[in-house]
Design a protein around this motif. Structure first.
Motif, PDB file in Angstrom:
ATOM      1  N   GLY A  51      24.561  30.327 -19.335  1.00  9.79           N
ATOM      2  CA  GLY A  51      25.322  30.206 -20.562  1.00  9.79           C
ATOM      3  C   GLY A  51      26.775  30.587 -20.345  1.00  9.79           C
ATOM      4  N   GLU A  52      27.479  30.767 -21.453  1.00  7.23           N
ATOM      5  CA  GLU A  52      28.916  31.027 -21.381  1.00  7.23           C
ATOM      6  C   GLU A  52      29.226  32.524 -21.365  1.00  7.23           C
ATOM      7  N   ALA A  53      28.732  33.266 -22.361  1.00  8.92           N
ATOM      8  CA  ALA A  53      29.026  34.695 -22.474  1.00  8.92           C
ATOM      9  C   ALA A  53      27.995  35.354 -23.381  1.00  8.92           C
ATOM     10  N   ASN A 128      32.107  37.236 -31.661  1.00  3.48           N
ATOM     11  CA  ASN A 128      32.121  36.565 -30.368  1.00  3.48           C
ATOM     12  C   ASN A 128      33.388  35.731 -30.257  1.00  3.48           C
ATOM     13  N   ARG A 129      33.921  35.633 -29.067  1.00  2.10           N
ATOM     14  CA  ARG A 129      35.025  34.707 -28.801  1.00  2.10           C
ATOM     15  C   ARG A 129      34.731  33.994 -27.479  1.00  2.10           C
ATOM     16  N   THR A 130      35.388  32.871 -27.284  1.00  2.00           N
ATOM     17  CA  THR A 130      35.250  32.131 -26.032  1.00  2.00           C
ATOM     18  C   THR A 130      35.963  32.889 -24.919  1.00  2.00           C
ATOM     19  N   PRO A 131      35.323  33.073 -23.773  1.00  4.77           N
ATOM     20  CA  PRO A 131      36.021  33.752 -22.669  1.00  4.77           C
ATOM     21  C   PRO A 131      37.186  32.930 -22.156  1.00  4.77           C
ATOM     22  N   ARG A 132      38.226  33.620 -21.725  1.00  2.27           N
ATOM     23  CA  ARG A 132      39.396  32.964 -21.165  1.00  2.27           C
ATOM     24  C   ARG A 132      39.081  32.389 -19.781  1.00  2.27           C
ATOM     25  N   SER A 133      39.905  31.446 -19.355  1.00  2.45           N
ATOM     26  CA  SER A 133      39.711  30.850 -18.040  1.00  2.45           C
ATOM     27  C   SER A 133      39.723  31.911 -16.944  1.00  2.45           C
ATOM     28  N   ARG A 137      36.674  32.739 -14.327  1.00  5.83           N
ATOM     29  CA  ARG A 137      36.856  32.733 -12.872  1.00  5.83           C
ATOM     30  C   ARG A 137      36.443  34.075 -12.266  1.00  5.83           C
ATOM     31  N   ALA A 138      36.711  35.163 -12.989  1.00  6.74           N
ATOM     32  CA  ALA A 138      36.332  36.484 -12.492  1.00  6.74           C
ATOM     33  C   ALA A 138      34.818  36.669 -12.499  1.00  6.74           C
ATOM     34  N   ALA A 162      29.681  26.032 -21.606  1.00  3.47           N
ATOM     35  CA  ALA A 162      29.203  26.711 -20.407  1.00  3.47           C
ATOM     36  C   ALA A 162      29.395  25.829 -19.188  1.00  3.47           C
ATOM     37  N   GLN A 163      29.161  24.535 -19.340  1.00  4.98           N
ATOM     38  CA  GLN A 163      29.338  23.617 -18.216  1.00  4.98           C
ATOM     39  C   GLN A 163      30.796  23.624 -17.745  1.00  4.98           C
ATOM     40  N   GLY A 164      31.722  23.603 -18.701  1.00  6.38           N
ATOM     41  CA  GLY A 164      33.133  23.656 -18.346  1.00  6.38           C
ATOM     42  C   GLY A 164      33.508  24.982 -17.707  1.00  6.38           C
ATOM     43  N   ALA A 165      32.937  26.062 -18.231  1.00  7.24           N
ATOM     44  CA  ALA A 165      33.207  27.384 -17.669  1.00  7.24           C
ATOM     45  C   ALA A 165      32.683  27.467 -16.239  1.00  7.24           C
ATOM     46  N   LEU A 166      31.515  26.922 -16.009  1.00  9.31           N
ATOM     47  CA  LEU A 166      30.940  26.925 -14.664  1.00  9.31           C
ATOM     48  C   LEU A 166      31.807  26.127 -13.707  1.00  9.31           C
ATOM     49  N   ALA A 167      32.307  24.981 -14.173  1.00 10.68           N
ATOM     50  CA  ALA A 167      33.173  24.161 -13.325  1.00 10.68           C
ATOM     51  C   ALA A 167      34.421  24.943 -12.935  1.00 10.68           C
ATOM     52  N   GLU A 168      34.986  25.687 -13.902  1.00  8.42           N
ATOM     53  CA  GLU A 168      36.162  26.510 -13.598  1.00  8.42           C
ATOM     54  C   GLU A 168      35.831  27.581 -12.574  1.00  8.42           C
TER      55      GLU A 168
END
Length: 202
Positions: A51-53, A128-133, A137-138, A162-168
Motif C-alpha cells: 500500500g501507500e502509507a 491521513n495525508r499522501t506521503p511526499r515523493s 523514496r526514503a 501506491a503503484q505510483g509511489a512504488l515506481a518512485e
C-alpha cells in the motif's frame, strides 16, 4: 533475528513533524512491533500487497497493515495486543481486506506500506495525508528489505497511488483497486483472481 535489520531501517527513515514513527522505543511502538512480528510469523504466500502509507484508524493503532481494533478483536491474527485506549475502533479498508483474505485459498499474502511512517495533516495526528515523493523514496529501501527477508516473488500495489509511489521508490508492480471509497468489490475480485491464477499455475 531475521527482521531486526528491517525494523532498524524503519527507524532510520527520517520522521518529519507531520508524520509518526510507528515502531519507536516507547510502549505503543513496542506493542505495534510485537504485533507486526506476529503477523510476519504467520505462514504466508510469496506475495506482498504494498500500500501507500499507514492509516490512523488501522495500522497506526495495531502496527499491522489493514488491521484495526475491530479485526484484532475478531481474531483475524491470534495474539494481537491492543492499546488500553485505542484512538479509533475500526477502519473501512481493514474490513474489506480481511473479508477478502477469508476467501483466499492457501497461505495468505502479507501487506506493507511503501512509506512506513504515518503521514498526517500538520497539527492533526488523527488524519491521513499522501506521503511526499521524498518520503516514498526514503521508504523504498525498507520495502525492498522486507521483500528480500520474506522471499517475495510477486509484488502487487494496492491502489494507483501506491503503484505510483512504488515506481518512485524503484519498484515496478501491477495494481489492484484500493478497497476504500467504493473499491471494495473490485479489490476483492482482483485479489481473488490473483489467487486463482496462482493456484492454476501451481
Amino acid at each position: 533475528m531475521v527482521f531486526d535489520r528491517f525494523f532498524e531501517m524503519i527507524r532510520d527513515v527520517p520522521v518529519p513533524d507531520d508524520a509518526e514513527l510507528l515502531y519507536g522505543d516507547d510502549e505503543l511502538g513496542r506493542l505495534r512491533e510485537r504485533n507486526f512480528r506476529r503477523y510476519l510469523a504467520v505462514p504466508h504466500s510469496p506475495v506482498l500487497l504494498l500500500g501507500e502509507a499507514p492509516g490512523w484508524r488501522g495500522m497506526t493503532v495495531t502496527g499491522v497493515p489493514f488491521t484495526s481494533v475491530r479485526e484484532a478483536e475478531a481474531g483475524v491474527l491470534p495474539g494481537l495486543e491492543l492499546p488500553a485506549t485505542p484512538q479509533a475502533p475500526w477502519e473501512a479498508s481493514s474490513r474489506v481486506f480481511w473479508e477478502t483474505m477469508s476467501a483466499w485459498q492457501g497461505p495468505l499474502p502479507l501487506s506493507w506500506p511503501v512509506y512506513p511512517h504515518h503521514p498526517f495533516v500538520a497539527g492533526m495526528p488523527q488524519s491521513n495525508r499522501t506521503p511526499r515523493s521524498s518520503e516514498v523514496r526514503a521508504g523504498g529501501p525498507v520495502a525492498l528489505e522486507l521483500i528480500r527477508a520474506l522471499g517475495v516473488e510477486t509484488v502487487v500495489a494496492v491502489g494507483r497511488k501506491a503503484q505510483g509511489a512504488l515506481a518512485e521508490a524503484g519498484i515496478e508492480a501491477p495494481a489492484v483497486r484500493h478497497p476504500a471509497q467504493g473499491g471494495a468489490r473490485m479489490f476483492a475480485d482482483q485479489v481473488l483472481s490473483l489467487n486463482r491464477a496462482m493456484l492454476d499455475a501451481g
